[in-house]
Write an enzyme that holds these catalytic residues in place. Structure first.
Site, PDB file in Angstrom:
ATOM      1  N   SER A 270      30.738  33.491  38.415  1.00  0.00           N
ATOM      2  CA  SER A 270      30.395  32.591  39.518  1.00  0.00           C
ATOM      3  C   SER A 270      29.134  31.821  39.157  1.00  0.00           C
ATOM      4  O   SER A 270      28.121  32.394  38.764  1.00  0.00           O
ATOM      5  CB  SER A 270      30.173  33.428  40.772  1.00  0.00           C
ATOM      6  OG  SER A 270      29.361  32.710  41.652  1.00  0.00           O
TER       7      SER A 270
ATOM      8  N   GLY B 250      27.600  29.878  41.337  1.00  0.00           N
ATOM      9  CA  GLY B 250      27.045  29.471  42.632  1.00  0.00           C
ATOM     10  C   GLY B 250      27.716  28.191  43.106  1.00  0.00           C
ATOM     11  O   GLY B 250      28.941  28.077  43.066  1.00  0.00           O
TER      12      GLY B 250
ATOM     13  N   GLY C 104      30.658  26.295  41.096  1.00  0.00           N
ATOM     14  CA  GLY C 104      32.032  26.741  40.913  1.00  0.00           C
ATOM     15  C   GLY C 104      32.158  27.978  40.047  1.00  0.00           C
ATOM     16  O   GLY C 104      31.291  28.864  40.077  1.00  0.00           O
TER      17      GLY C 104
ATOM     18  N   GLY D 107      30.797  34.790  47.288  1.00  0.00           N
ATOM     19  CA  GLY D 107      31.382  35.515  46.156  1.00  0.00           C
ATOM     20  C   GLY D 107      32.539  36.397  46.599  1.00  0.00           C
ATOM     21  O   GLY D 107      33.545  36.544  45.879  1.00  0.00           O
ATOM     22  N   ASP D 108      32.428  36.995  47.791  1.00  0.00           N
ATOM     23  CA  ASP D 108      33.500  37.849  48.299  1.00  0.00           C
ATOM     24  C   ASP D 108      34.748  37.010  48.576  1.00  0.00           C
ATOM     25  O   ASP D 108      35.877  37.451  48.337  1.00  0.00           O
ATOM     26  CB  ASP D 108      33.057  38.569  49.577  1.00  0.00           C
ATOM     27  CG  ASP D 108      31.764  39.361  49.362  1.00  0.00           C
ATOM     28  OD1 ASP D 108      31.524  39.803  48.221  1.00  0.00           O
ATOM     29  OD2 ASP D 108      31.002  39.530  50.324  1.00  0.00           O
TER      30      ASP D 108
END
Lengths: 308, 308
Positions: free
Chosen positions: A216, A218, A221, A247-248
């Protein structure tokens, strides 16, 4: 169904205050509570996408009862949490008028060896009807640091695709058991590999055992290295809001697309769109359906397929 | 038995952290929880002194269940809390390495009119077997600001001595119903009367309706104006520690001595000794029995009896 594992569940409490000043007394103007822990957020997003989801992990004490009562009100999420003698932890986010958050995270309960064994039995049983499993978050005290490696091996034995989303030593140990997917952040990857160059770090993480690594970046993408190829998926612009849970939601997008047997570029599109659609909502585990649908046509995926 | 009323009960949570810095994330190193609210502290001290004590007030929700479970473990305290649909509030005290506290107080639950009526019925029933009653602390939302005046009149009708320990408008309104004793702090008295001279403010508070006024001077002891005379009770020296709950222990001392029909100077001695013995312990509602016993012979009481 899709199974999500949250060994260190929490009741997430948010307190709104005007201005947090250490060593003074504050009147809390608004209190909200929700079931917390990364795997519970993933489950909530999967359920909203129409998947059957079961959550497991540990739960106990009065805080655990609150968590379960609130979990029962989320449609489509089946509670298969394993009871423990200790008490589920709380996290408290104190949000002041600046919109900034001061976070207080209680330690998780001490898990007894018999409770860890009971969990492993329940987990193996649940896996038999799972199409995929996500192992999410930190480990509570009493759980061996190599716990995720054990859980990954069980899933692989039963041929259930397994995604690992954790950090530090549990991630390092988990990688060795060859999970299908790991989804570290750029910082977690740098901590793992020593490299701050995401593409190099992602390749390095694959060499350490993961079959596919989705890093990730942030608001920029995702970056993926997989047996089928490597890609970068980028949203059309930066989204402003609350990154908690983004993120989840990416994990939920990856799993949702995985169980639908979608190709990797499409998986990444779903993950990036869900992630951005979560940033624009106030709470983790929720996303803006309209933003999500719109973004599915706007995420740019570049990369190349591995030569056969 | 002695009855204590806590309309705005709370679950008091203490979080230890190394250094509280706004807008950062903190690992809580130690969590403690206890039933809170001034009347519950008073009850705990009275029970430790050997009195039969019953507590009433409101309780509800998951936090309320926690509070009641913990209350059940305190020997000698009978739980007669009245259930409500809302949820009992939490208070969070964040203690850092400096020993200083940052306090977050959730708002109390909204009490429905039918719940307030149910409470008044339960209260009147409990008063019939009470030798004294203490009305303690703030009012939750939904309770009329003149609530204590109503409760004081009921106690007076049933000839049960009533002590009021609150502040602001609930104190002002309560005074008009002529409670037997009020126990304001010097600051609460100043707010009520406009006078920062404790002796003058204490006399003024009596004129407003209280039969006896016992003003707390913090580490300097107590000042009392009563129909029998006026006195000042002073501990032998200042005690260092945690002043939380010192006022509640003073209330317990006054009630304990009242139901034993001890004369006012002795009542004040008990109250000052208990108060100081609470400052030297870490938690409200607890006191150091040895310090208490020692101080009973060391508190200086000066003053004079009113001419008949």
């Amino acid at each position: 169904m899709i199974l999500t594992v949250t060994l260190n569940t929490a009741l997430d409490i948010t307190h709104r205050v005007r201005d947090l000043r250490p060593h003074t007394t504050h009147r809390v103007t608004e209190v909200t509570e929700r079931p917390g822990g990364k795997g519970l957020n993933v489950a909530r997003v999967l359920a909203a996408l129409g998947h059957e989801v079961t959550v497991t992990g540990f739960v106990g004490g009065a805080t655990g009862r609150s968590l379960q009562e609130q979990l029962a009100r989320i449609p489509g999420v089946v509670d298969a949490l394993v009871p423990i003698g200790g008490s589920t932890r709380r996290t408290i986010a104190v949000v002041d008028a600046t919109g900034d958050t001061t976070q207080l995270n209680e330690p998780g309960p001490l898990i007894a060896p018999a409770e860890w064994l009971a969990f492993q039995e329940a987990y193996e049983h649940l896996l038999r009807s799972a199409s995929a499993v996500a192992l999410c978050g930190s480990l509570p005290p009493g759980i061996p640091v190599g716990a995720y490696a054990i859980l990954i091996r069980t899933a692989r034995t039963l041929a259930v695709p397994v995604l690992l989303d954790t950090s530090g030593e549990p991630l390092r140990r988990g990688l060795a058991a060859r999970p299908d997917i790991v989804k570290p952040s750029a910082e977690e990857l740098a901590e793992l590999t020593g490299s701050h160059e995401p593409s190099r770090a992602t390749r390095d993480a694959r060499r350490r055992g993961a079959q596919s690594v989705v890093a990730s970046l942030g608001p920029d993408g995702l970056l993926a290295h997989t047996p089928e190829g490597h890609w970068r998926a980028t949203p059309p612009h930066h989204f402003h809001g609350n990154p908690t849970g983004a993120g989840d939601s990416a994990v939920a997008g990856l799993l949702s697309a995985l169980v639908q047997h979608l190709p990797w570029p499409t998986r990444l599109t779903h993950a990036v769109a869900l992630s951005a659609a979560t940033v624009v909502t106030p709470a983790a585990g929720e996303f803006d359906h309209e933003v999500y649908e719109q973004l599915l046509g706007q995420v740019a995926v570049t990369g190349e397929v591995t030569a056969a």
